[in-house]
Design a protein around this motif. Sequence first.
Motif, PDB file in Angstrom:
ATOM      1  N   PRO A   1       0.780  -1.356  -0.024  1.00 30.42           N
ATOM      2  CA  PRO A   1       0.130  -0.068  -0.058  1.00 30.42           C
ATOM      3  C   PRO A   1       0.715   1.076   0.148  1.00 30.42           C
ATOM      4  CG  PRO A   1      -0.889  -1.637   1.420  1.00 30.42           C
ATOM      5  CD  PRO A   1       0.318  -2.161   1.010  1.00 30.42           C
ATOM      6  N   GLU A   2       2.007   1.491   0.721  1.00 26.44           N
ATOM      7  CA  GLU A   2       2.515   2.607   0.794  1.00 26.44           C
ATOM      8  C   GLU A   2       4.192   2.138   0.430  1.00 26.44           C
ATOM      9  OE1 GLU A   2       1.422   5.332   1.236  1.00 26.44           O
ATOM     10  OE2 GLU A   2      -0.712   4.693   1.979  1.00 26.44           O
ATOM     11  N   ARG A   3       4.651   3.670   0.208  1.00 29.00           N
ATOM     12  CA  ARG A   3       5.982   3.519  -0.155  1.00 29.00           C
ATOM     13  C   ARG A   3       6.902   3.247   1.143  1.00 29.00           C
ATOM     14  NH1 ARG A   3       4.273   7.100  -3.836  1.00 29.00           N
ATOM     15  NH2 ARG A   3       5.090   6.816  -5.925  1.00 29.00           N
ATOM     16  N   SER A   4       8.256   3.136   0.913  1.00 30.03           N
ATOM     17  CA  SER A   4       9.036   2.661   2.198  1.00 30.03           C
ATOM     18  C   SER A   4       9.180   3.882   3.132  1.00 30.03           C
ATOM     19  CB  SER A   4      10.426   2.172   1.524  1.00 30.03           C
ATOM     20  OG  SER A   4      10.962   3.254   1.059  1.00 30.03           O
ATOM     21  N   THR A   5       9.353   3.600   4.099  1.00 29.06           N
ATOM     22  CA  THR A   5       9.915   4.841   5.449  1.00 29.06           C
ATOM     23  C   THR A   5      10.891   5.767   4.614  1.00 29.06           C
ATOM     24  OG1 THR A   5       9.386   3.274   6.862  1.00 29.06           O
ATOM     25  CG2 THR A   5      10.202   5.331   7.651  1.00 29.06           C
ATOM     26  N   MET A   6      11.957   5.240   4.175  1.00 30.29           N
ATOM     27  CA  MET A   6      13.150   5.871   3.730  1.00 30.29           C
ATOM     28  C   MET A   6      12.772   6.958   2.610  1.00 30.29           C
ATOM     29  SD  MET A   6      16.051   4.343   1.092  1.00 30.29           S
ATOM     30  CE  MET A   6      14.788   3.911  -0.110  1.00 30.29           C
ATOM     31  N   SER A   7      11.739   6.558   1.720  1.00 33.37           N
ATOM     32  CA  SER A   7      11.241   7.233   0.592  1.00 33.37           C
ATOM     33  C   SER A   7      10.448   8.348   1.171  1.00 33.37           C
ATOM     34  CB  SER A   7      10.653   6.703  -0.732  1.00 33.37           C
ATOM     35  OG  SER A   7      11.328   5.740  -1.109  1.00 33.37           O
ATOM     36  N   GLY A   8       9.662   8.144   2.078  1.00 32.20           N
ATOM     37  CA  GLY A   8       8.740   9.023   2.878  1.00 32.20           C
ATOM     38  C   GLY A   8       9.607  10.283   3.546  1.00 32.20           C
ATOM     39  N   ALA A   9      10.478   9.823   4.241  1.00 30.27           N
ATOM     40  CA  ALA A   9      11.416  10.852   4.953  1.00 30.27           C
ATOM     41  C   ALA A   9      12.326  11.584   4.046  1.00 30.27           C
ATOM     42  CB  ALA A   9      12.145   9.924   5.898  1.00 30.27           C
ATOM     43  N   LEU A  10      12.965  10.959   3.083  1.00 25.49           N
ATOM     44  CA  LEU A  10      14.049  11.546   2.168  1.00 25.49           C
ATOM     45  C   LEU A  10      13.491  12.334   1.026  1.00 25.49           C
ATOM     46  CD1 LEU A  10      16.966   9.178   2.531  1.00 25.49           C
ATOM     47  CD2 LEU A  10      16.609  10.986   3.992  1.00 25.49           C
ATOM     48  N   PHE A  11      12.391  11.903   0.642  1.00 26.30           N
ATOM     49  CA  PHE A  11      11.692  12.450  -0.503  1.00 26.30           C
ATOM     50  C   PHE A  11      10.229  12.699  -0.384  1.00 26.30           C
ATOM     51  CE2 PHE A  11      15.553  10.272  -2.017  1.00 26.30           C
ATOM     52  CZ  PHE A  11      16.251  11.357  -2.604  1.00 26.30           C
ATOM     53  N   LYS A  12       9.872  13.311   0.707  1.00 27.12           N
ATOM     54  CA  LYS A  12       8.415  13.480   0.921  1.00 27.12           C
ATOM     55  C   LYS A  12       7.512  14.167  -0.224  1.00 27.12           C
ATOM     56  CE  LYS A  12       5.699  15.552   4.746  1.00 27.12           C
ATOM     57  NZ  LYS A  12       4.976  14.113   5.096  1.00 27.12           N
ATOM     58  N   GLY A  13       6.426  13.484  -0.580  1.00 26.17           N
ATOM     59  CA  GLY A  13       5.703  13.889  -1.604  1.00 26.17           C
ATOM     60  C   GLY A  13       6.350  13.363  -2.976  1.00 26.17           C
ATOM     61  N   GLU A  14       7.389  12.991  -2.924  1.00 25.19           N
ATOM     62  CA  GLU A  14       7.975  12.534  -4.064  1.00 25.19           C
ATOM     63  C   GLU A  14       8.154  13.386  -5.364  1.00 25.19           C
ATOM     64  OE1 GLU A  14       4.777  10.431  -3.773  1.00 25.19           O
ATOM     65  OE2 GLU A  14       5.601   9.783  -1.983  1.00 25.19           O
ATOM     66  N   ARG A  15       7.574  14.663  -5.187  1.00 23.05           N
ATOM     67  CA  ARG A  15       7.616  15.492  -6.370  1.00 23.05           C
ATOM     68  C   ARG A  15       8.262  16.766  -5.992  1.00 23.05           C
ATOM     69  NH1 ARG A  15       3.313  12.113  -6.689  1.00 23.05           N
ATOM     70  NH2 ARG A  15       2.888  11.198  -8.508  1.00 23.05           N
ATOM     71  N   ASP A  16       8.771  17.688  -7.003  1.00 23.91           N
ATOM     72  CA  ASP A  16       9.205  18.972  -6.700  1.00 23.91           C
ATOM     73  C   ASP A  16       8.880  19.892  -7.999  1.00 23.91           C
ATOM     74  OD1 ASP A  16      10.242  21.003  -5.384  1.00 23.91           O
ATOM     75  OD2 ASP A  16      12.169  19.969  -5.246  1.00 23.91           O
ATOM     76  N   ARG A  17       9.418  21.140  -7.781  1.00 24.60           N
ATOM     77  CA  ARG A  17       9.239  21.964  -8.981  1.00 24.60           C
ATOM     78  C   ARG A  17      10.683  22.197  -9.487  1.00 24.60           C
ATOM     79  NH1 ARG A  17       6.162  23.231  -4.264  1.00 24.60           N
ATOM     80  NH2 ARG A  17       4.046  23.202  -4.973  1.00 24.60           N
ATOM     81  N   GLY A  18      10.939  22.155 -10.648  1.00 25.47           N
ATOM     82  CA  GLY A  18      12.296  22.136 -11.531  1.00 25.47           C
ATOM     83  C   GLY A  18      12.011  21.943 -12.845  1.00 25.47           C
ATOM     84  N   VAL A  19      13.494  21.567 -13.188  1.00 23.30           N
ATOM     85  CA  VAL A  19      13.683  21.173 -14.567  1.00 23.30           C
ATOM     86  C   VAL A  19      14.316  20.160 -14.810  1.00 23.30           C
ATOM     87  CG1 VAL A  19      15.471  22.761 -14.851  1.00 23.30           C
ATOM     88  CG2 VAL A  19      14.148  22.275 -17.019  1.00 23.30           C
ATOM     89  N   LYS A  20      14.235  19.184 -15.750  1.00 18.47           N
ATOM     90  CA  LYS A  20      14.757  17.817 -15.927  1.00 18.47           C
ATOM     91  C   LYS A  20      15.162  17.750 -17.350  1.00 18.47           C
ATOM     92  CE  LYS A  20      12.456  13.950 -15.891  1.00 18.47           C
ATOM     93  NZ  LYS A  20      11.548  12.708 -15.921  1.00 18.47           N
ATOM     94  N   LEU A  21      16.372  17.172 -17.636  1.00 17.41           N
ATOM     95  CA  LEU A  21      16.738  16.557 -18.902  1.00 17.41           C
ATOM     96  C   LEU A  21      16.915  15.320 -18.815  1.00 17.41           C
ATOM     97  CD1 LEU A  21      17.632  17.847 -21.768  1.00 17.41           C
ATOM     98  CD2 LEU A  21      20.016  17.512 -20.778  1.00 17.41           C
ATOM     99  N   ASN A  22      16.372  14.426 -19.992  1.00 10.84           N
ATOM    100  CA  ASN A  22      16.362  12.906 -20.007  1.00 10.84           C
ATOM    101  C   ASN A  22      17.032  12.729 -21.177  1.00 10.84           C
ATOM    102  OD1 ASN A  22      14.313  10.850 -21.286  1.00 10.84           O
ATOM    103  ND2 ASN A  22      15.448  10.261 -19.307  1.00 10.84           N
ATOM    104  N   PHE A  23      17.931  11.834 -21.481  1.00  9.15           N
ATOM    105  CA  PHE A  23      18.347  11.376 -22.820  1.00  9.15           C
ATOM    106  C   PHE A  23      18.767   9.907 -22.730  1.00  9.15           C
ATOM    107  CE2 PHE A  23      22.984  11.940 -22.136  1.00  9.15           C
ATOM    108  CZ  PHE A  23      23.026  12.912 -20.879  1.00  9.15           C
ATOM    109  N   THR A  24      19.001   9.366 -23.842  1.00 10.51           N
ATOM    110  CA  THR A  24      19.595   8.315 -24.046  1.00 10.51           C
ATOM    111  C   THR A  24      20.748   8.065 -24.907  1.00 10.51           C
ATOM    112  OG1 THR A  24      17.186   7.279 -23.637  1.00 10.51           O
ATOM    113  CG2 THR A  24      18.763   5.524 -24.502  1.00 10.51           C
ATOM    114  N   PRO A  25      21.858   7.986 -24.179  1.00 12.00           N
ATOM    115  CA  PRO A  25      23.296   7.907 -24.964  1.00 12.00           C
ATOM    116  C   PRO A  25      23.587   7.082 -25.898  1.00 12.00           C
ATOM    117  CG  PRO A  25      23.611   8.055 -22.667  1.00 12.00           C
ATOM    118  CD  PRO A  25      22.157   8.030 -22.686  1.00 12.00           C
TER     119      PRO A  25
END
Lengths: 440, 277
Positions: free
Chosen positions: A211-235
């Motif tokens: 049902p829920e994510r691990s305690t680790m993810s909840g503590a270190l990355f609360k909400g799992e999301r943020d505002r920003g910019v991301k570059l993704n690519f496949t070299p």
Amino acid sequence: MSKVKVMIFSLAVMMACQTAFAQRSRTAKPDTAVINLQQRMEALTSQVNSLGQELSSAKDQLNKQEQTPVQVVEEKVSAAHDKLAGMEERMLTAESDIGGLKKLKVSGYIQTRFEYVNHDKIDSAANSVDTKADSSWFYVRRGRIKFVYTPSATSQYCIYPDFSKNTVTLKEAWITLSEPWTAMKFNLTMGQMNWPFGVEIERSSSVREVPERSTMSGALFKGERDRGVKLNFTPVKNLGVDLGVYNGYGVDNSTFTWFDPTKPKDVVGRVRYDFGLVALSGSWYEGREKFSSSKDSADHYKGRMGGALEFYHQFLPVGGTGLLAEVVKGESREKEVMGLYVMGIQNIGDKLGLAFRVDSYDPNISSDTTTFNTTAAALEYDQTSNISLAVNYWWDAAVRLTLAVDRTLYHTNMTLAQNPDSQYKTYQDDKITAQMQIKF
Amino acid sequence: MKFKNIRFWASLALVVILTCSFVMAGKAITIKGSDTLLMLGQRWAELYMQKNPGVVIQVTGGGSGVGIAALINGSTDICQASRSMKDSEKKKLRERYFNMGTEIPVAKDGVTIYVNEKNPVDELTLDQIRDIYTGKTTNWSQLGGSDAKIIVYGRENSSGTYVFFRESAMKNADYTSSMQSLPGTAAVVNAVAKDKFGIGYGGAAYAKGVKEVAIKTAKGSFRPTAETVKSGQYPLARDLYWYLRGKPSGEIKKMVAWVLSPEGQEVVKKVGYFTVK
């Protein structure tokens, strides 16, 4: 008299009589024959005229008949053509409309839950006594709908609200630009989105087996999301690279609700190689954070490094097997933090799946105490561990039923006044979750 | 352990046992997906059922995309596809079943360009084909035909042939908005057979009552034949696939083996496609 004479005489008498009769007839009814002849002539003339008229009429009809099929067919063809042109126009309009709709993908899911909790942990530092409060409740854990619009192969837009727990919150809103020129498939995304770190953060709760994510993810990355910019690519093939710049506070931070009080932005990177049955990834995060909104509050270093393993296999004839493991080590509030989890999943056929996960999070691995945060209203535990066991059943293509049992252990350091018998104590919460999920 | 009520654990065990028994129950084999492969799948199913009484096989079309979605959500056992699975589709399959699925090429095909039998145009280059389907070329006179507007027929976007043709013949350009999207290859062939100025595309097995256009390349002019498709000379040659959720087992494994056997591949030739070996 001889016979010849008699015969001649008789003949003469007969001729005389006939002549006399003919003369008498002419004398007696001289106009009747003429009238009859005239009448007959008139009748014949009339008939001839009538026939002439009929013939003329027949000719006219014949002419008409010769012309009518062509005209009718032409008219019908013309009408049909007009109708067809109209239909084609409408069809093209409809196709254009539908084509537009096809560019918009709507998906989402609802999770409704019943939870039963055996409550054993300490609620707060200020009131640090055992408050055993068993409870149960129904609630809507997630009610989400995602709109993704892809007008072309070079751009994509998303808005993703959540309608659960009596509030409406924005989970994601981003724009992605994709370049069409290189084989490296560069995608630039700006907005509110998942942190590209590890595996669990980006793994949707709609597919997660517990049902829920691990305690680790909840503590270190609360909400799992943020505002920003991301570059993704496949070299190269099967290698994915993500580089991002974010505010660093996440969407669930109650102090910094949308802005970043630190001038430098947080940076995050991840490299993932997919071998097929096995995928490995390494992630890195570095930034700074403040804990107070006051101007003189100091910046603190915030960093995490993580590694993740994904393993997939199929044991015939049982079903697919998955193993996910992740470890993250970092620094927060001048303390070393560490968390990990290991999750095993075993499908039984296509409908049933079992999942087992063990996870642990320690906010200060160099010490068994949490003295750094004793002034906070909420007590932080020295370490939190979790064991989850879940059974999933796919009712149909859209619905999944989950029954899960969680045991959470809170290890904390007590003052002697709080717990005279032992300075170190472990508290235990147990929880049963029954969940229905529909995904579309 | 804090849960003292043994009835909870008994109920949980019961649910697991009942569900397992339900899952393990026998059922018919379902095959769904590509319209290009529909005819071949039906023929295979008929013959296999004749040879294996007691086996029930249901074959339906709908397009490769529909078949792959059905495979992922569990509503079909075998997906017939005229294109490879996309990475996003493989990811979904792995998220749900914890394996990569199994891709089995079961036949080869050459995507054929159809024109009306009265059309004098006999061969086209890939560039000419792309220009027709992007709307750049609109009159047959530009291609050596009569002075008439080209009526463009194609498939719906759920079709694997639609995707393959766009990638291979059109270099991922968008189809012209005037293209008439039809729900199956048979519909495309039918439309072109009746329309003197029509052009369409689809599997080689469907090219009946229409003229096959040869594709002109630097190495020559090629029509989709067993030789040109297998050698790769025909530029629009492709594999046709069966996709499974996992490794083949049980009756599905037997059927896959039969489909790939000389007997099963003979059916491929009879239907009008080309064998994989």
